[in-house]
Design a protein around this motif. Structure first.
Motif, PDB file in Angstrom:
ATOM      1  N   ALA A 131      33.634  36.879  41.543  1.00  0.00           N
ATOM      2  CA  ALA A 131      34.292  35.604  41.252  1.00  0.00           C
ATOM      3  C   ALA A 131      33.979  34.574  42.335  1.00  0.00           C
ATOM      4  O   ALA A 131      33.678  33.407  42.045  1.00  0.00           O
ATOM      5  CB  ALA A 131      35.800  35.810  41.139  1.00  0.00           C
ATOM      6  N   ILE A 132      34.026  35.002  43.591  1.00  0.00           N
ATOM      7  CA  ILE A 132      33.756  34.088  44.705  1.00  0.00           C
ATOM      8  C   ILE A 132      32.288  33.673  44.726  1.00  0.00           C
ATOM      9  O   ILE A 132      31.960  32.494  44.945  1.00  0.00           O
ATOM     10  CB  ILE A 132      34.162  34.751  46.037  1.00  0.00           C
ATOM     11  CG1 ILE A 132      35.683  34.980  46.056  1.00  0.00           C
ATOM     12  CG2 ILE A 132      33.730  33.899  47.225  1.00  0.00           C
ATOM     13  CD1 ILE A 132      36.166  35.795  47.238  1.00  0.00           C
TER      14      ILE A 132
ATOM     15  N   MET B  64      43.249  37.430  48.877  1.00  0.00           N
ATOM     16  CA  MET B  64      42.230  36.612  49.538  1.00  0.00           C
ATOM     17  C   MET B  64      41.267  36.020  48.511  1.00  0.00           C
ATOM     18  O   MET B  64      40.882  34.848  48.601  1.00  0.00           O
ATOM     19  CB  MET B  64      41.461  37.459  50.556  1.00  0.00           C
ATOM     20  CG  MET B  64      42.288  37.922  51.741  1.00  0.00           C
ATOM     21  SD  MET B  64      41.409  39.162  52.742  1.00  0.00           S
ATOM     22  CE  MET B  64      39.980  38.238  53.262  1.00  0.00           C
ATOM     23  N   ALA B  65      40.888  36.836  47.541  1.00  0.00           N
ATOM     24  CA  ALA B  65      39.951  36.369  46.515  1.00  0.00           C
ATOM     25  C   ALA B  65      40.577  35.260  45.683  1.00  0.00           C
ATOM     26  O   ALA B  65      39.935  34.237  45.393  1.00  0.00           O
ATOM     27  CB  ALA B  65      39.540  37.535  45.626  1.00  0.00           C
ATOM     28  N   ARG B  66      41.834  35.457  45.296  1.00  0.00           N
ATOM     29  CA  ARG B  66      42.511  34.428  44.504  1.00  0.00           C
ATOM     30  C   ARG B  66      42.672  33.134  45.293  1.00  0.00           C
ATOM     31  O   ARG B  66      42.548  32.036  44.744  1.00  0.00           O
ATOM     32  CB  ARG B  66      43.876  34.944  44.050  1.00  0.00           C
ATOM     33  CG  ARG B  66      43.800  35.963  42.919  1.00  0.00           C
ATOM     34  CD  ARG B  66      45.165  36.518  42.583  1.00  0.00           C
ATOM     35  NE  ARG B  66      45.109  37.383  41.406  1.00  0.00           N
ATOM     36  CZ  ARG B  66      46.124  38.142  40.994  1.00  0.00           C
ATOM     37  NH1 ARG B  66      47.272  38.152  41.686  1.00  0.00           N
ATOM     38  NH2 ARG B  66      46.000  38.897  39.916  1.00  0.00           N
TER      39      ARG B  66
ATOM     40  N   ASN C 163      39.360  45.417  39.313  1.00  0.00           N
ATOM     41  CA  ASN C 163      38.157  45.935  39.968  1.00  0.00           C
ATOM     42  C   ASN C 163      37.799  45.059  41.176  1.00  0.00           C
ATOM     43  O   ASN C 163      37.453  43.882  41.008  1.00  0.00           O
ATOM     44  CB  ASN C 163      37.003  45.954  38.970  1.00  0.00           C
ATOM     45  CG  ASN C 163      35.740  46.565  39.541  1.00  0.00           C
ATOM     46  OD1 ASN C 163      35.681  46.929  40.723  1.00  0.00           O
ATOM     47  ND2 ASN C 163      34.712  46.668  38.712  1.00  0.00           N
ATOM     48  N   PRO C 164      37.848  45.581  42.403  1.00  0.00           N
ATOM     49  CA  PRO C 164      37.528  44.790  43.603  1.00  0.00           C
ATOM     50  C   PRO C 164      36.129  44.181  43.568  1.00  0.00           C
ATOM     51  O   PRO C 164      35.910  43.105  44.146  1.00  0.00           O
ATOM     52  CB  PRO C 164      37.654  45.812  44.743  1.00  0.00           C
ATOM     53  CG  PRO C 164      38.623  46.822  44.226  1.00  0.00           C
ATOM     54  CD  PRO C 164      38.312  46.943  42.761  1.00  0.00           C
ATOM     55  N   ALA C 165      35.192  44.841  42.890  1.00  0.00           N
ATOM     56  CA  ALA C 165      33.831  44.296  42.812  1.00  0.00           C
ATOM     57  C   ALA C 165      33.830  42.959  42.071  1.00  0.00           C
ATOM     58  O   ALA C 165      33.034  42.062  42.380  1.00  0.00           O
ATOM     59  CB  ALA C 165      32.908  45.292  42.116  1.00  0.00           C
ATOM     60  N   GLU C 166      34.724  42.816  41.111  1.00  0.00           N
ATOM     61  CA  GLU C 166      34.789  41.565  40.356  1.00  0.00           C
ATOM     62  C   GLU C 166      35.418  40.444  41.177  1.00  0.00           C
ATOM     63  O   GLU C 166      35.146  39.266  40.939  1.00  0.00           O
ATOM     64  CB  GLU C 166      35.563  41.778  39.053  1.00  0.00           C
ATOM     65  CG  GLU C 166      34.829  42.649  38.044  1.00  0.00           C
ATOM     66  CD  GLU C 166      35.402  42.532  36.648  1.00  0.00           C
ATOM     67  OE1 GLU C 166      35.623  41.388  36.179  1.00  0.00           O
ATOM     68  OE2 GLU C 166      35.651  43.577  36.027  1.00  0.00           O
TER      69      GLU C 166
ATOM     70  N   ILE D 231      35.299  33.160  35.801  1.00  0.00           N
ATOM     71  CA  ILE D 231      35.639  33.392  37.210  1.00  0.00           C
ATOM     72  C   ILE D 231      37.093  33.843  37.343  1.00  0.00           C
ATOM     73  O   ILE D 231      37.406  34.776  38.100  1.00  0.00           O
ATOM     74  CB  ILE D 231      35.381  32.112  38.032  1.00  0.00           C
ATOM     75  CG1 ILE D 231      33.875  31.857  38.116  1.00  0.00           C
ATOM     76  CG2 ILE D 231      35.984  32.228  39.432  1.00  0.00           C
ATOM     77  CD1 ILE D 231      33.509  30.535  38.756  1.00  0.00           C
ATOM     78  N   LEU D 232      37.979  33.209  36.601  1.00  0.00           N
ATOM     79  CA  LEU D 232      39.395  33.600  36.641  1.00  0.00           C
ATOM     80  C   LEU D 232      39.585  35.028  36.133  1.00  0.00           C
ATOM     81  O   LEU D 232      40.396  35.792  36.675  1.00  0.00           O
ATOM     82  CB  LEU D 232      40.232  32.628  35.805  1.00  0.00           C
ATOM     83  CG  LEU D 232      40.309  31.184  36.321  1.00  0.00           C
ATOM     84  CD1 LEU D 232      41.157  30.334  35.378  1.00  0.00           C
ATOM     85  CD2 LEU D 232      40.876  31.138  37.738  1.00  0.00           C
TER      86      LEU D 232
END
Length: 208
Positions: free
Chosen positions: A126-127, A190-192, A119-122, A111-112
Motif C-alpha cells: 500500500a505504501i 504505521m502503514a495506515r 497480511n503485513p506484506a500488503e 491502496i486502502l
C-alpha cells in the motif's frame, strides 16, 4: 468554405436556367418551345415530336432539380459535421475528466484495501503504490527531478499544508523499498498513518 461554394454553384445553375431556358409551363411543354430553345442553344436541330419534347423537358427539369438537391444535401452534410464537431469539443473534456477521476478513486481504493488487509506484506505494498502515485502526480504538475525526493525539494513547503507529512510517508517508503530493519517492525498502525499522510497530500494536489 465548401458550404459557400455549394450555394454559389446552386445560384449559378438557377441563373443559367432562368436566363437561357424557357420557363416550364403547360404551354411550353405542349408546344415543345422549351426544348427547342435548349437544343437551339447547343446548335441542334429542334424538329422533334411533341412527345419527344415532353420527355426531354421533364429530363431537363429533373436534372436541374437534381443539381439543386445535391447542393442542398452537400450543405446539410457540412452543417451536420459542424454541429457534431462542436458537440464533441463541448463534451469530450468533461468525459475525460470523469474518467480520470474514476481511475484515481479506483487506484486509491486498491491502496486502502491493501492497508486494511490482515497480511503485513500488503501494508508495505500500500505504501509503495501510494508513493508511485505521488510520483505521477508530481510529474503531471510539472515538478522536475529524477526521484520523488528531488521533486518534493522543488516544491515550496507552503504549497500544501501536508508537505512535511508526505515527506515522512516517503521516507517510510524508502525504508521499505531498501529493505531496512523496518521490514520487521512495520505495524498496521504505521502503514495506515503513512497512507493517510499520502491521502492528505493527494487531496491538496487535486488527485482525490
Amino acid at each position: 468554405m465548401f458550404r459557400d461554394a455549394a450555394i454559389v454553384v446552386t445560384a449559378l445553375v438557377l441563373m443559367y436556367v432562368s436566363t437561357n431556358i424557357t420557363p416550364v409551363s403547360l404551354e411550353t411543354v405542349v408546344s415543345g418551345e422549351m426544348m427547342s430553345n435548349v437544343l437551339s442553344f447547343f446548335g441542334i436541330d429542334a424538329r422533334l415530336t411533341t412527345a419527344q419534347n415532353i420527355v426531354l423537358s421533364l429530363q431537363n427539369t429533373f436534372a436541374v432539380l437534381g443539381i439543386v438537391f445535391l447542393a442542398g444535401a452537400f450543405w446539410a452534410t457540412l452543417k451536420i459535421r459542424e454541429v457534431h464537431h462542436a458537440e464533441h469539443e463541448k463534451y469530450e473534456p468533461v468525459h475525460h475528466e470523469k474518467t480520470v477521476e474514476k481511475q484515481a478513486i479506483a487506484q486509491w481504493q486498491v491502496i486502502l484495501d491493501h492497508v486494511n488487509s490482515e497480511n503485513p506484506a500488503e501494508w508495505k505494498l500500500a505504501i509503495l503504490e501510494a508513493d508511485n502515485i505521488l510520483n505521477e502526480v508530481l510529474d503531471d504538475q510539472g515538478y522536475l527531478g529524477t526521484t520523488v525526493a528531488d521533486k518534493l525539494k522543488t516544491m515550496s513547503s507552503t504549497r500544501i499544508s501536508s508537505y512535511n507529512e508526505v515527506w515522512d510517508a516517503h521516507r517510510l517508503r524508502n525504508q521499505i523499498a531498501h529493505g531496512g530493519a523496518i521490514d520487521m517492525e512495520l505495524t498496521q498502525k504505521m502503514a495506515r498513518n503513512a497512507v493517510s499522510q499520502f491521502g492528505n497530500a493527494f487531496k491538496e494536489l487535486g488527485y482525490l
